[in-house]
Design a protein around this motif. Structure first.
Motif, PDB file in Angstrom:
ATOM      1  N   THR A  20      53.406  -0.984  -4.029  1.00 36.50           N
ATOM      2  CA  THR A  20      54.208  -0.123  -4.833  1.00 36.50           C
ATOM      3  C   THR A  20      53.137   0.559  -5.635  1.00 36.50           C
ATOM      4  OG1 THR A  20      54.078  -1.151  -6.841  1.00 36.50           O
ATOM      5  CG2 THR A  20      55.903  -1.799  -5.280  1.00 36.50           C
ATOM      6  N   LYS A  21      52.066   0.212  -6.009  1.00 32.86           N
ATOM      7  CA  LYS A  21      51.107   1.078  -5.935  1.00 32.86           C
ATOM      8  C   LYS A  21      50.415   1.913  -5.054  1.00 32.86           C
ATOM      9  CE  LYS A  21      48.746   1.975  -9.556  1.00 32.86           C
ATOM     10  NZ  LYS A  21      49.111   2.849 -10.475  1.00 32.86           N
ATOM     11  N   MET A  22      50.918   2.152  -3.852  1.00 32.77           N
ATOM     12  CA  MET A  22      50.403   2.633  -2.897  1.00 32.77           C
ATOM     13  C   MET A  22      51.187   3.638  -2.471  1.00 32.77           C
ATOM     14  SD  MET A  22      48.465   0.222  -0.778  1.00 32.77           S
ATOM     15  CE  MET A  22      47.190  -1.034  -0.572  1.00 32.77           C
ATOM     16  N   MET A  23      52.410   3.786  -2.930  1.00 36.16           N
ATOM     17  CA  MET A  23      53.245   4.579  -2.792  1.00 36.16           C
ATOM     18  C   MET A  23      52.694   6.092  -3.927  1.00 36.16           C
ATOM     19  SD  MET A  23      57.050   4.947  -3.092  1.00 36.16           S
ATOM     20  CE  MET A  23      56.962   4.975  -5.529  1.00 36.16           C
ATOM     21  N   ILE A  28      54.245   2.793 -13.509  1.00 41.81           N
ATOM     22  CA  ILE A  28      53.091   3.091 -12.382  1.00 41.81           C
ATOM     23  C   ILE A  28      52.297   1.983 -12.976  1.00 41.81           C
ATOM     24  CG2 ILE A  28      53.503   5.307 -11.870  1.00 41.81           C
ATOM     25  CD1 ILE A  28      51.895   6.184 -13.789  1.00 41.81           C
ATOM     26  N   PRO A  57      52.268  -2.899 -11.766  1.00 36.84           N
ATOM     27  CA  PRO A  57      51.169  -3.834 -10.791  1.00 36.84           C
ATOM     28  C   PRO A  57      49.738  -4.294 -11.299  1.00 36.84           C
ATOM     29  CG  PRO A  57      52.239  -1.948  -9.511  1.00 36.84           C
ATOM     30  CD  PRO A  57      53.072  -1.528 -10.509  1.00 36.84           C
ATOM     31  N   TRP A 112      62.404   0.576  -8.983  1.00 34.11           N
ATOM     32  CA  TRP A 112      61.348   1.428  -9.113  1.00 34.11           C
ATOM     33  C   TRP A 112      60.890   1.940  -7.641  1.00 34.11           C
ATOM     34  CZ3 TRP A 112      59.464   6.089 -10.264  1.00 34.11           C
ATOM     35  CH2 TRP A 112      58.009   5.837 -10.351  1.00 34.11           C
ATOM     36  N   MET A 113      61.157   1.143  -5.752  1.00 34.06           N
ATOM     37  CA  MET A 113      60.648   1.871  -5.444  1.00 34.06           C
ATOM     38  C   MET A 113      61.743   1.512  -4.286  1.00 34.06           C
ATOM     39  SD  MET A 113      58.042  -1.149  -2.751  1.00 34.06           S
ATOM     40  CE  MET A 113      58.327  -1.374  -1.969  1.00 34.06           C
ATOM     41  N   ILE A 130      43.737   5.578  -1.887  1.00 30.05           N
ATOM     42  CA  ILE A 130      45.153   5.432  -2.875  1.00 30.05           C
ATOM     43  C   ILE A 130      44.908   7.082  -4.109  1.00 30.05           C
ATOM     44  CG2 ILE A 130      46.715   4.413  -4.597  1.00 30.05           C
ATOM     45  CD1 ILE A 130      45.061   2.047  -3.071  1.00 30.05           C
TER      46      ILE A 130
END
Lengths: 276, 290
Positions: free
Chosen positions: A115-118, A150, A153, B24-25, B221
């Motif tokens: 989810t952090k890579m989105m 954000i 994670p 959230w995702m 990232i």
């Protein structure tokens, strides 16, 4: 380390390392010095190193021009608030995964990391519209919610790697002594977990303080944090270099100090425990 | 062995985190997808309805998209090259027996803690400004014409700023990795008569491979999402010369209020990030398992 090297080699390496370090540090040094110069001196044709007419008036001017204290307060509320909420949600989750792992624990952790890579920009527009409709745009609590999400994670990952290191044997030893579960948690586990929680807190306050995508896109005057405040200097009016430096110095000084204290934990937190 | 009771308990403990991250995702991403197929502009509310692929055709077909995509790759690639190579060299240097090592570490890591808008504005006004920037003074000192960095080399200037922020990160991670190499290993290599170059090639570099992998992954990232540095320096310009995908979506969706096209750009950004993530994970998966 007692490696035997000739003194000349040592002097050479030392000199080279210091020169490079000072070049890297020079922008920060520039802020530190310019903040105490007058505007005229800051843009003088012949630059000065130390302030010739040491002055504190820039700091007052920054406050008067755009209410520095309000933005700093917003930054503190958002970064500390989001970190505390993140810890309340994250500690139980990391605790469960570290002490009662199942076959799926690794997958859950990897999914959380993903989810952090989105990219934030992939969800910018819906978040912007939701915030507009719920009247959350330019509010401190709206921004705090996003910041919590954000960084969650990273909080969970960091806590997990710390909790993982608490030896489970101790738990069982105290169970044999007949201690109750609650006592076990309070007297055995919590003291061992506190340093990890403190490190997590520190790193996440730093990350939230410096976050500059959501703070700039979701806030303007009212709920603007220091990142948004500094960005407002991007289209300067008149003499502003020394004032910009004063505002910048105030914005980065507390985090620099925290960062220096937490650099060891930083490595671990930002690599998700992969490098310690 | 976990009992049924502890299993239930641990599920309850994990539930809030999992639910919150799941929402959230999924919710915003589904909304982005939905909007990307709609005619939806805040400026022209009369235009509504299903748009088919029109938003994608509009966004991807525009020359600005190709340029933003190329800029994104140059930005990420350029910063990675500078920070990884520079980070390895600097970490090796800081690992040498030098005076003031602890203090040096702190000085070198400092730029990483400077918030992006401050970093960008210091460079823009204090260093790269042709009139009163320090680089301008330096150029004049050597009798050269000061360079108007952000007009002449906008993307390069952004790369310099971002690299300045991330070089300390790479250095710190790689230094930590080098220092975990045991003294015995090094001494053994030294006694076997390995010269400095061979020690680097066969001992230090393989030992650092995992850390380098991680540095590349994590930086990628963050670098795909570079935003504030562009926003406060060039504003994406001149033209689209320093616009990356992130900034293009912001420009289309928020500044131009074209929700449909902005969302299509957002979906493309997510796809690119996923391709990069998969590619990187594959290329370096071997290292990560170790």
């Amino acid at each position: 380390m007692a490696r035997n090297v000739p003194a000349s080699t040592r002097i050479g390496f030392t000199a080279l390392a210091w020169i490079i370090a000072l070049i890297l540090f020079s922008p920060i040094l520039w802020v530190l010095l310019t903040a105490f110069k007058t505007e005229a001196e800051a843009i003088a044709n012949t630059p000065t190193f130390f302030p010739q007419n040491f002055t504190l008036e820039n700091f007052g001017a920054v406050q008067a021009r755009s209410d520095y204290i309000k933005h700093a307060t917003n930054s503190i509320i958002v970064s500390v608030g989001s970190t505390l909420i993140g810890l309340v949600i994250g500690i139980p989750a990391a605790w469960a995964m570290a002490f009662a792992p199942t076959k799926r624990t690794k997958d859950v952790l990897m999914w959380m990391l993903s989810t952090k890579m989105m990219p934030a920009v992939g969800v910018l527009i819906p978040i912007y519209l939701i915030f507009r409709d719920l009247r959350l745009l330019d509010t401190v609590h709206g921004l705090t919610i996003i910041m919590t999400l954000i960084n969650l994670p990273i909080i969970i990952w960091m806590l997990y790697t710390y909790f993982k290191e608490i030896p489970v044997d101790i738990l069982e030893a105290s169970r044999m002594d007949g201690a109750e579960l609650w006592n076990e948690i309070v007297h055995v586990l919590v003291p061992m977990a506190v340093p990890g929680i403190a490190s997590t807190l520190l790193l996440n306050v730093i990350l939230a303080w410096n976050e500059a995508f959501w703070t700039i896109t979701l806030t303007s005057g009212r709920a603007g944090t220091l990142t948004a405040f500094i960005s407002s200097f991007s289209s300067p009016q008149g003499l502003f270099l020394a004032k910009l430096s004063a505002a910048s110095l105030l914005a980065i000084a507390p985090i620099l100090l925290m960062g220096w204290f937490s650099q060891k934990q930083l490595v671990r937190g930002l690599t998700f425990g992969a490098v310690k | 062995m976990a009992t049924a009771q502890t299993r239930t308990l641990s599920r309850v403990m994990m539930a809030p985190a999992v639910i919150v991250l799941l929402i959230w995702m999924i919710v915003p991403l589904v909304m982005t997808l939905w909007f990307s197929f709609q005619n939806y502009s805040l400026i022209n509310p009369m235009m509504t309805g299903f748009a088919g692929w029109a938003n994608y055709v509009y966004v991807i077909g525009d020359p600005s998209f190709t340029q933003a995509l190329v800029n994104t790759l140059i930005l990420v690639g350029g910063v990675l090259a500078i920070t990884v190579v520079g980070g390895v060299l600097l970490a090796m240097l800081l690992d040498q027996p030098i005076w003031g090592q602890g203090l040096l570490r702190i000085i070198v890591i400092s730029p990483f803690f400077v918030m992006p808008p401050v970093a960008a504005l210091i460079w823009k006004n204090g260093f790269m400004h042709p009139g009163y920037g320090m680089l301008g003074h330096l150029w004049k000192f050597f009798g050269l014409q000061p360079v108007d960095w952000f007009n002449q080399y906008p993307l390069f200037s952004v790369i310099v700023i971002v690299a300045w922020q991330w070089l300390p990160f790479a250095t710190l991670i790689l230094l930590t990795a080098i220092q975990s190499l045991s003294e015995e290993q090094r001494e053994a290599a030294e006694m076997d008569g390995a010269n400095a170059l061979n020690r680097f090639r066969y001992i230090i570099l393989p030992h650092m491979a995992r850390a380098i992998t991680i540095v590349i992954l994590i930086q990628t990232i963050f670098l795909l999402g570079i935003f504030a540095e562009i926003r406060v320096t060039t504003g994406g310009g001149p033209g689209y010369a320093s616009t990356n995908i992130t900034f293009l979506v912001f420009r289309t969706g928020i500044l131009s209020n074209d929700i449909g096209a902005g969302s299509a750009g957002g979906v493309v950004a997510v796809i690119i990030a996923n391709i990069v993530a998969i590619f990187l994970m594959r290329a370096v998966g071997k290292n990560l398992d170790a």
